[in-house]
Write a protein that holds these residues in place. Structure first.
Motif, PDB file in Angstrom:
ATOM      1  N   MET A   1       0.838  -1.200   0.000  1.00 49.90           N
ATOM      2  CA  MET A   1       0.000   0.000   0.000  1.00 49.90           C
ATOM      3  C   MET A   1       0.874   1.253   0.000  1.00 49.90           C
ATOM      4  N   ARG A   2       1.915   1.261   0.846  1.00 46.90           N
ATOM      5  CA  ARG A   2       2.774   2.441   0.927  1.00 46.90           C
ATOM      6  C   ARG A   2       3.462   2.707  -0.416  1.00 46.90           C
ATOM      7  N   GLU A   3       3.910   1.642  -1.069  1.00 53.33           N
ATOM      8  CA  GLU A   3       4.599   1.846  -2.337  1.00 53.33           C
ATOM      9  C   GLU A   3       3.633   2.385  -3.401  1.00 53.33           C
TER      10      GLU A   3
ATOM     11  N   ALA B   1       1.772   6.722  -6.795  1.00 47.90           N
ATOM     12  CA  ALA B   1       0.655   7.600  -7.172  1.00 47.90           C
ATOM     13  C   ALA B   1       1.051   9.064  -7.017  1.00 47.90           C
ATOM     14  N   ALA B   2       1.775   9.365  -5.949  1.00 50.80           N
ATOM     15  CA  ALA B   2       2.210  10.746  -5.729  1.00 50.80           C
ATOM     16  C   ALA B   2       3.174  11.183  -6.822  1.00 50.80           C
TER      17      ALA B   2
ATOM     18  N   ARG C   1       2.993  14.804   1.805  1.00 49.13           N
ATOM     19  CA  ARG C   1       1.865  14.387   0.986  1.00 49.13           C
ATOM     20  C   ARG C   1       1.246  13.087   1.511  1.00 49.13           C
ATOM     21  N   ILE C   2       2.092  12.127   1.876  1.00 50.14           N
ATOM     22  CA  ILE C   2       1.580  10.798   2.221  1.00 50.14           C
ATOM     23  C   ILE C   2       1.160  10.715   3.684  1.00 50.14           C
ATOM     24  N   TYR C   3       1.939  11.325   4.556  1.00 53.14           N
ATOM     25  CA  TYR C   3       1.648  11.175   5.990  1.00 53.14           C
ATOM     26  C   TYR C   3       0.913  12.382   6.577  1.00 53.14           C
TER      27      TYR C   3
ATOM     28  N   LEU D   1       8.913   9.412 -11.906  1.00 53.10           N
ATOM     29  CA  LEU D   1       8.635   8.122 -12.513  1.00 53.10           C
ATOM     30  C   LEU D   1       9.349   8.032 -13.843  1.00 53.10           C
ATOM     31  N   ASN D   2       9.873   6.858 -14.148  1.00 49.22           N
ATOM     32  CA  ASN D   2      10.420   6.623 -15.470  1.00 49.22           C
ATOM     33  C   ASN D   2       9.268   6.335 -16.414  1.00 49.22           C
TER      34      ASN D   2
END
Lengths: 311, 244
Positions: free
Chosen positions: A199-201, A206-207, A221-223, A302-303
């Motif tokens: 889930m974390r990955e 997504a971010a 952003r995530i936490y 992201l690549n």
């Protein structure tokens, strides 16, 4: 019988304290797993737990080198004459290398020593088939989650270790973790840990799909944006995921070319020794890998070629 | 996933700053034809009480002593260099260790007929642990079928001993500066493998042994397991470049 002796070292990293275990192995012999921090009263409690059960401590085994798990091995060995067993790659002083994927036999009891890299390189898990019990050290805890932080921690090896537990130890029912309560539904806990990392990955990917970001930006952003004392742990956690993704060619890191702000530096390079007592600072530093100074600020993107794939 | 085999490697150095590399024989099962630092896997004989009793200089635990013996033995087998001292810890007087005189014993140690500890005992020599400085700890990526859990040590070559490559595992040896080795590698004139390249890069930042020795003394050792990229290359992320 397995006796839990909890060390008096509660903290955010060690939860209610380090769990040391005394296992009655038959023939009056006992094995201690993770003697814990070097606190004299804790060593005395372990000796007393053996004495009231008329057991001799015949062997000491350490799941990994961290200062909340291993240092009491030396005084306990000194008082009992028991040999210290550890992973062959372990930097802690030990008398005998564990034979990985083989049984450690004490008294009438055999425990499988499982190579379990990820939290550290020298991590082992013990499987006590007699009780269908896993002694997971800091791979799985009784509550909460585990910090996987470079340079000692590595995310893909950690995930492979979790997957191995699910695949090969499906009959395990109990987990004796390095901190927190004893887990009586082992399989559900293993599945929860595997799902949590995935889930974390996915959150990170997504971010990054929105836009290229630095680690501090990803943490917020995530936490969430609230100031949280655990932000440095979150940052290192994200670093571990990003390094795994970089290695797979799915994410690329490019230097931002600018100096870190004070806030970014505090998040990435916390000065723990200025906040807490030295013993606790040693534990937090080991858990966070914060001896590793992150000198440059990178932006991760992201690549394009492989951005569509999810694990 | 293969379990890494415990191994010890010695980075042997001399002034002006050069390191000793040996060429693995083309029939080696690992890194054939590559130039590497002398070293090899830990053997059962390295962990015996007899072997541990032949280590002088550090009050180490059993696991560390086993590694030191393995490092000393491999250095002797592959480079003919013996880092030895007397029981009291004195360096042997210059010229005491004569490569020609002990050539047949070296061959015996190398092919396993003569345990290294017995060889040391027959001369009443001790492996001088003070001569080996722990430097780094590398584990081969788990993607590899053949994995090593390797402890690297630094050592300075004794001025009175001649370094000679053996003819079985390695058939060629050379003294070369780290930057020259890297330059030849880039020009495709010297075959190097990843851990050797990364160590040479680290060493190339130093121009003299003294500054490197000071660095090694203060340097913490963090285990590193490189990742494997999609192309199958070993890789250490930039964030961890300086962290091993």
């Amino acid at each position: 019988m397995v006796t839990l002796v909890r060390a008096p070292n509660p903290s955010p990293m060690t939860l209610s304290g380090t769990n040391s275990y005394l296992i009655d192995c038959g023939y009056g012999q006992a094995l201690v797993i993770d003697p814990g921090p070097p606190i004299a009263s804790h060593v005395d409690t372990l000796l007393e737990a053996a004495r009231v059960q008329s057991l001799t401590i015949a062997a000491i085994a350490v799941t990994h080198w961290h200062p909340d798990h291993a240092p009491a091995a030396a005084p306990l060995a000194g008082m009992t004459g028991a040999p210290i067993y550890a992973h062959p790659a372990s930097s802690i002083p030990h008398d005998r290398d564990l034979e990985l994927e083989r049984d450690l036999c004490i008294g009438q009891t055999a425990l499988r020593a499982i190579d379990a890299p990820g939290h550290t390189f020298d991590h082992v898990i013990f499987y006590l088939a007699r009780d269908r019990a896993l002694f997971t050290g800091d791979v799985i805890l009784g509550e909460g989650s585990v910090v996987i932080a470079p340079p000692g921690g590595a995310m893909r090896p950690y995930q492979r270790t979790l997957q191995r537990l699910a695949d090969e130890f499906g009959e395990a029912s109990v987990i004796y973790g390095g901190h927190g309560p004893i887990v009586t539904d082992a399989q559900a806990k293993i599945a929860e840990y595997i799902a949590h990392r995935r889930m974390r990955e996915e959150q990170i990917l997504a971010a990054l799909a929105d836009q290229a970001q630095t680690i501090p930006e990803l943490v917020l952003r995530i936490y969430g944006k609230t100031l949280n004392p655990l932000q440095p742990a979150m940052a290192r956690q994200i670093l571990a995921h990003l390094i795994a993704l970089e290695g797979e060619g799915r994410v690329a890191a490019e230097p931002t070319g600018r100096a870190m702000s004070a806030g970014e530096d505090t998040m990435l390079n916390p000065r723990i020794e200025e906040i807490v007592a030295p013993e606790e600072a040693a534990i937090i530093t080991a858990e966070l890998g914060s001896q590793l100074r992150i000198g440059a600020l990178y932006r991760y993107r992201l690549n394009a070629a492989v951005s569509g794939e999810l694990p | 996933m293969a379990i890494p085999r415990l191994a010890a490697t010695v980075i042997l150095m001399r002034t002006p700053f050069e390191v000793y590399l040996t060429r693995r024989s083309s029939s080696s099962s690992f890194a054939a034809d590559a130039f590497v630092f002398p070293g090899g896997t830990v053997q059962a004989q390295d962990g015996t009480p007899a072997a541990h009793a032949r280590v002088h200089g550090r009050n180490d635990d059993a696991a560390s002593r086993t590694l030191l013996v393995a490092a000393m033995r491999e250095l002797f087998e592959e480079a003919g260099v013996l880092l030895a001292c007397t029981k009291a810890g004195y360096r042997l007087e210059a010229g005491r260790i004569n490569a020609e005189e002990i050539a047949s014993e070296r061959a015996g140690v190398r092919d396993g007929a003569l345990p290294f500890a017995d060889f040391l005992a027959s001369h009443d020599w001790y492996a001088d642990a003070r001569a080996l400085a722990p430097f780094s700890h590398w584990i081969t990526p788990s993607s590899e079928p053949r994995r090593y859990d390797t402890h690297f040590f630094l050592a300075i070559a004794p001025a009175d001993q001649t370094v000679t490559a053996d003819s079985i595992e390695t058939h060629d040896g050379c003294w070369i500066s780290p930057s020259e080795a890297l330059a030849r590698h880039r020009a495709r004139r010297l075959h190097l493998v990843y851990p050797t390249i990364k160590h040479l890069e680290r060493l190339a930042a130093f121009s003299e042994l003294e500054s490197l020795r000071d660095f090694a003394r203060s340097k913490p050792i963090y285990t590193i397991e490189p990742a494997t990229t999609m192309e199958g290359d070993f890789w250490i992320p930039a964030e961890l470049e300086g962290a091993w």
